[in-house]
Design a protein around this motif. Structure first.
Motif, short mmCIF file in Angstrom:
data_model
loop_
_atom_site.label_atom_id
_atom_site.label_comp_id
_atom_site.label_asym_id
_atom_site.label_seq_id
_atom_site.Cartn_x
_atom_site.Cartn_y
_atom_site.Cartn_z
N GLY A 1 3.72 0.37 -6.96
CA GLY A 1 3.00 -0.69 -6.27
C GLY A 1 3.66 -2.03 -6.47
N LYS A 2 3.02 -3.07 -5.98
CA LYS A 2 3.54 -4.44 -6.13
C LYS A 2 3.27 -4.94 -7.53
CE LYS A 2 1.58 -8.14 -4.34
NZ LYS A 2 1.09 -9.14 -3.36
N ASP A 3 4.31 -5.42 -8.21
CA ASP A 3 4.13 -5.88 -9.58
C ASP A 3 3.88 -7.39 -9.62
OD1 ASP A 3 6.62 -7.15 -9.35
OD2 ASP A 3 7.69 -5.59 -10.43
N SER A 4 3.84 -7.94 -10.81
CA SER A 4 3.48 -9.35 -10.99
C SER A 4 4.50 -10.31 -10.42
CB SER A 4 3.27 -9.65 -12.48
OG SER A 4 4.44 -9.32 -13.22
N ASN B 1 0.83 -1.22 0.00
CA ASN B 1 0.00 0.00 0.00
C ASN B 1 0.85 1.26 0.00
OD1 ASN B 1 -1.84 -2.06 0.47
ND2 ASN B 1 -3.11 -0.81 1.80
N PRO B 2 1.68 1.44 -1.03
CA PRO B 2 2.57 2.60 -1.07
C PRO B 2 1.81 3.87 -1.46
CG PRO B 2 2.76 1.42 -3.11
CD PRO B 2 1.78 0.63 -2.26
N THR B 3 2.52 4.97 -1.43
CA THR B 3 1.95 6.23 -1.87
C THR B 3 2.94 6.96 -2.76
OG1 THR B 3 0.90 8.30 -1.14
CG2 THR B 3 2.78 7.56 0.11
N CYS B 4 2.43 7.69 -3.73
CA CYS B 4 3.26 8.65 -4.47
C CYS B 4 2.42 9.91 -4.65
CB CYS B 4 3.75 8.10 -5.81
SG CYS B 4 2.49 7.70 -7.00
N GLY C 1 6.87 3.88 1.06
CA GLY C 1 6.38 2.51 1.18
C GLY C 1 7.51 1.57 1.52
N HIS C 2 7.26 0.29 1.31
CA HIS C 2 8.27 -0.72 1.62
C HIS C 2 9.04 -1.07 0.35
CE1 HIS C 2 10.14 -3.98 3.84
NE2 HIS C 2 9.88 -4.78 2.82
#
Length: 412
Positions: free
Chosen positions: A395-398, A52-55, A72-73
């Motif tokens: 965000g988290k990719d594939s 759950n990042p932010t930009c 984010g992480h």
């Protein structure tokens, strides 16, 4: 007389020809013809983030170029990084000294009303407890933590607007909150009223929580928009609720006195990581609401205002997706296109780009973008100063890794 008229006609033709040649030879006087809409990876080397990042984007140093914050992480731990734009789409990391968080939310606004962009940043610290920080901009893109505070928060969304038209920017925060400072968590949606210089001492007096009772949500979205053109922005909230049912989507109408009333619109109840957005998708001058969610099947819907002042469903996407929504006009044709980050297990999982035909009908188009599949964030903005909208996504990719990619628009 006849000969004189002929001579004047010849002179006129010659002068027009010379002016035409001069114009053609000047080269830079005409605008370049736009090319087709394409996006290419700018190779910006931005830190990839997930969980759950932010930009967030803003011109933080008042140089006319849009800068970028990412939080984010990452593969090296929790990060918050500010990147300054040199105007060509090249970003350099500025050591801003901000808190490193995950499950984050952020937004820029001129909180203290001094003409530059300040920052609200919230998320979980290394102990997993919600925290929130108000950072004040010195005017040159350097920030210091304000002595003014808001409740710790994470796993949600925040938005800014002047809800009472007093010239000060107010704040809405939805998510997990630590109200008492004892790390006991509750799900809340809190509207903070900006106090401005309430004491008339030349100092900003921060935010005070209002008494408005808004449904608390987490892992969702919140946004402002003035849907009835009365100058006071409404509130749209969606996400996982700490109640039964445990999902919620609601629109609140601004009464103009810092209070809100439920709109009466009954929406589908959207849950974790699903998407809402305000946009005028059909050019009628009214703001539609986009919903991207999944119940028994994937659904992406356009809801429009009816004569009674409530919203009703107008259309469904032929190729729906479920997830967070970003909107803009990257093909510069005067209508709003969108991206949906789909985290479902369906074939639509990933970054879905939709082109608007101008009437509010959307078709999915493969733009070759990285596949962001879980609670992604992003923005359309002009990164390189060429007057078309570029794209940042994170965000988290594939592969399960954090991904932050800047794409440059190839139209100009």
């Amino acid at each position: 007389m006849k000969n004189r008229l002929i001579n004047l006609a010849v002179i006129t033709v010659v002068l027009l020809a010379l002016l035409s040649c001069e114009s053609a030879g000047s080269g830079g006087s005409s605008s370049p013809e736009p090319g087709p809409l394409t996006f290419s990876d700018a190779g910006a080397n931005l830190t990839g983030v997930r969980y759950n990042p932010t930009c967030s984007i803003a011109d933080v140093n008042n140089d006319g170029h849009t800068d970028l914050l990412i939080s984010g992480h990452s593969s090296s731990g929790d990060v918050t990084k500010l990147y300054l734009n040199d105007g060509t789409g090249t970003f350099s990391h500025a050591n801003a000294g901000m808190a490193n968080l995950r499950y984050t939310m952020s937004g820029f606004a001129d909180m203290d009303n001094d003409g530059d962009m300040d920052l609200c940043l919230a998320g979980n610290n290394s102990s997993g407890n919600p925290r929130a920080y108000l950072y004040i901009n010195a005017g040159d893109g350097t920030f210091s933590e304000s002595a003014q505070t808001v409740y710790g928060a994470s796993d949600g969304s925040l938005a800014f607007a002047d809800v009472d038209n007093d010239g000060n920017i107010d704040l809405l925060v939805c998510g997990k909150h630590d109200i008492d400072g004892d790390d006991n968590i509750e799900i809340s949606s809190i509207l903070y009223i900006n106090q401005g210089d309430n004491n008339s001492d030349g100092q900003w007096d921060g935010y005070q929580p209002s008494t408005e009772s808004l449904t608390g949500v987490r892992n969702g979205t919140c946004s402002f928009a003035d849907i009835n053109n009365d100058g006071y922005p409404e509130i749209l909230i969606s996400g996982k609720a700490d109640a039964s049912p445990d999902t919620f989507t609601g629109l609140y109408i601004n009464n103009g006195d810092r209070t809100y009333a439920e709109s009466g619109t009954v929406f589908p109840q959207l849950g974790y990581g699903q998407g809402t957005a305000f946009a005028d998708v059909n050019g009628d001058g009214d703001l539609e609401i986009l919903l991207a969610y999944e119940d028994s099947e994937l659904k992406t819907e356009v809801w429009g205002l009816n004569l009674s002042g409530t919203y009703e469903k107008e259309s469904d996407f032929a190729e729906p997706a479920s997830g967070r929504i970003i909107s803009g006009d990257p093909d510069s044709d005067g209508d709003i296109d969108i991206i949906i980050y789909d985290y479902s297990s369906d074939e639509t999982a990933g970054t879905n780009f939709y082109i608007n035909d101008g009437s509010g009908l959307f078709s999915r188009k493969n733009m070759g973008l990285s596949s962001i599949e879980s609670c992604g964030e992003g923005h359309f903005f002009d990164a390189d100063g060429d007057s078309d909208l570029d794209l940042i996504i994170c965000g988290k990719d594939s592969t399960g890794s954090g991904n932050t990619t800047l794409y440059l628009n190839g139209r100009f």
